[in-house]
Every structure is written in structure tokens, then in C-alpha cells.
Design a protein around this motif. Structure first.
Motif, PDB file in Angstrom:
ATOM      1  N   ALA A  40       0.856  -1.195   0.000  1.00  0.00           N
ATOM      2  CA  ALA A  40       0.000   0.000   0.000  1.00  0.00           C
ATOM      3  C   ALA A  40       0.890   1.243   0.000  1.00  0.00           C
ATOM      4  N   PHE A  41       0.423   2.280  -0.659  1.00  0.00           N
ATOM      5  CA  PHE A  41       1.169   3.536  -0.663  1.00  0.00           C
ATOM      6  C   PHE A  41       0.201   4.696  -0.815  1.00  0.00           C
ATOM      7  N   LYS A  42       0.631   5.854  -0.332  1.00  0.00           N
ATOM      8  CA  LYS A  42      -0.080   7.110  -0.528  1.00  0.00           C
ATOM      9  C   LYS A  42       0.976   8.163  -0.811  1.00  0.00           C
ATOM     10  N   VAL A  43       0.824   8.819  -1.955  1.00  0.00           N
ATOM     11  CA  VAL A  43       1.748   9.880  -2.348  1.00  0.00           C
ATOM     12  C   VAL A  43       0.935  11.036  -2.904  1.00  0.00           C
ATOM     13  N   VAL A  44       1.594  12.160  -3.081  1.00  0.00           N
ATOM     14  CA  VAL A  44       0.980  13.321  -3.718  1.00  0.00           C
ATOM     15  C   VAL A  44       1.817  13.632  -4.953  1.00  0.00           C
ATOM     16  N   THR A  45       1.157  13.743  -6.092  1.00  0.00           N
ATOM     17  CA  THR A  45       1.880  14.018  -7.334  1.00  0.00           C
ATOM     18  C   THR A  45       2.404  15.447  -7.339  1.00  0.00           C
ATOM     19  N   THR A  46       3.295  15.725  -8.275  1.00  0.00           N
ATOM     20  CA  THR A  46       3.844  17.079  -8.407  1.00  0.00           C
ATOM     21  C   THR A  46       2.753  18.073  -8.819  1.00  0.00           C
ATOM     22  N   ALA A  47       1.606  17.556  -9.298  1.00  0.00           N
ATOM     23  CA  ALA A  47       0.468  18.418  -9.643  1.00  0.00           C
ATOM     24  C   ALA A  47      -0.465  18.605  -8.440  1.00  0.00           C
ATOM     25  N   GLY A  48      -0.106  18.015  -7.288  1.00  0.00           N
ATOM     26  CA  GLY A  48      -0.886  18.190  -6.073  1.00  0.00           C
ATOM     27  C   GLY A  48      -2.004  17.176  -5.864  1.00  0.00           C
ATOM     28  N   GLN A  49      -2.066  16.137  -6.694  1.00  0.00           N
ATOM     29  CA  GLN A  49      -3.117  15.117  -6.580  1.00  0.00           C
ATOM     30  C   GLN A  49      -2.695  14.001  -5.631  1.00  0.00           C
ATOM     31  N   PRO A  50      -3.519  13.690  -4.618  1.00  0.00           N
ATOM     32  CA  PRO A  50      -3.209  12.531  -3.784  1.00  0.00           C
ATOM     33  C   PRO A  50      -3.466  11.245  -4.572  1.00  0.00           C
ATOM     34  N   PRO A 126       9.523   6.175   3.196  1.00  0.00           N
ATOM     35  CA  PRO A 126       8.554   5.122   3.530  1.00  0.00           C
ATOM     36  C   PRO A 126       8.095   4.324   2.301  1.00  0.00           C
ATOM     37  N   VAL A 127       7.928   4.999   1.170  1.00  0.00           N
ATOM     38  CA  VAL A 127       7.465   4.310  -0.038  1.00  0.00           C
ATOM     39  C   VAL A 127       8.585   3.459  -0.635  1.00  0.00           C
ATOM     40  N   THR A 128       9.777   4.025  -0.793  1.00  0.00           N
ATOM     41  CA  THR A 128      10.871   3.240  -1.371  1.00  0.00           C
ATOM     42  C   THR A 128      11.208   2.052  -0.470  1.00  0.00           C
ATOM     43  N   GLU A 129      11.204   2.254   0.832  1.00  0.00           N
ATOM     44  CA  GLU A 129      11.480   1.150   1.751  1.00  0.00           C
ATOM     45  C   GLU A 129      10.358   0.118   1.708  1.00  0.00           C
ATOM     46  N   GLY A 130       9.102   0.584   1.622  1.00  0.00           N
ATOM     47  CA  GLY A 130       7.967  -0.335   1.556  1.00  0.00           C
ATOM     48  C   GLY A 130       8.020  -1.234   0.336  1.00  0.00           C
ATOM     49  N   PHE A 131       8.570  -0.719  -0.749  1.00  0.00           N
ATOM     50  CA  PHE A 131       8.699  -1.497  -1.979  1.00  0.00           C
ATOM     51  C   PHE A 131      10.046  -2.228  -2.054  1.00  0.00           C
TER      52      PHE A 131
END
Length: 174
Positions: A40-50, A126-131
């Protein structure tokens, strides 16, 4: 009289951290394997979209872990842009995950310079480590059910061709 030599703190800390990493289960540091669910992951794009994995259910997804300074990453991006143009209407989604530490401004500039036509986010530890990503580029192809279909490390024309064959196959599945 001889001076007593004191251990260097950095060396001691480095050894302690190395020891702790050795105690971690290997799967925490390993890339996901074919057939496994995607972390699972949650990020925000450079355009501001979750964005989270839930946004991509029912789609074939390629997650591209890259860095702006990485030459093989720079070689893979035009291929991903073309695949996104070619198969986007058939259900392919591409998500760039930047491992850069220089901030969003550098990544936004890179996205514009390379005409990237898919969302890009700063991955963060957290995302790179999670993957289990420890080097870039890493491209993870995910099927419509949210399972890892294949993990590609590095980039070459052969890797690009193999990825495209796999994407076409996954898009044809119900």
C-alpha cells in the motif's frame, strides 16, 4: 605514555546500523515478487493530486522508481511515455516515483524537460522502503487485480520490449 585510541563514533554507529539491518526480515528489504500483492502507498503528485494504490484498481499499472540524476532512468522515460500514449486508452496507467532528495522543484523541472505524460510523485523513504527499492531504475508492472506481474531492474531496449509484451498481455486479460 601511550594515548588510548578511542573508537570513532561514526564507525560505531555504522556498525550498529548494519547490525540492525541484518536483523530485519529479508522481505522488508526485498522488492516484491511476481504474484505478490503490491505494498500500500499514498503519495501526492507534483500536480498536487493525492494518489494511492486504490486509484489504479482495474488498470494495468507500471510504477517507475527513478531519479533525475540517473542515466538509465533517463533512457527508460521515453519508452514509458510512448507506452502510456500507445496503451493508455486500453487501460495502462504509469506512475513515476522519484527517489530524488532535492525536492519537488527539481522533479517538476525534470518532468517538463522530458515531456512526461503521466503522474509523478516524490516517493520518499517510507514508499521506497515499503517497496524494497534500494537502487533505480526499478519498474514494477502490476496487473488489474493489484498483484505484481513483474519487476524490471535497470533499463535496456530488451527490458523495454519485454515490459511492452507483458503490458499487452495483461491488458488483454479480463
Amino acid at each position: 605514555m601511550m594515548k588510548r585510541i578511542r573508537p570513532v563514533r561514526g564507525l560505531v554507529m555504522g556498525l550498529a546500523i548494519t547490525g540492525l539491518i541484518a536483523l530485519l526480515p529479508a522481505q522488508l528489504l526485498a522488492l516484491p515478487k511476481a504474484g505478490q500483492p503490491v505494498p500500500a502507498f499514498k503519495v501526492v503528485t507534483t500536480a498536487g493530486q493525492p494518489v494511492s494504490l486504490e486509484n489504479y484498481r482495474g488498470y494495468v499499472l507500471v510504477i517507475d522508481f527513478f531519479a533525475t540524476w540517473c542515466e538509465p532512468c533517463r533512457m527508460s522515460i521515453p519508452h514509458l511515455v510512448k507506452m502510456n500514449q500507445k496503451y493508455g486508452k486500453q487501460g495502462l496507467q504509469v506512475l513515476g516515483m522519484s527517489a530524488d532528495e532535492d525536492g519537488e522543484r527539481v522533479v517538476k523541472s525534470f518532468v517538463a524537460e522530458h515531456h512526461i505524460n503521466y503522474p509523478v510523485a516524490l516517493a520518499g523513504d517510507p514508499v521506497t522502503e515499503g517497496f524494497g527499492v534500494r537502487s533505480v531504475p526499478v519498474m514494477i508492472v502490476i496487473d488489474k487485480k493489484g498483484k505484481v506481474a513483474e519487476v524490471f531492474r535497470g533499463f535496456s531496449d530488451e527490458i523495454g520490449s519485454s515490459m511492452e509484451v507483458l503490458v499487452k498481455k495483461l491488458l488483454a486479460e479480463k
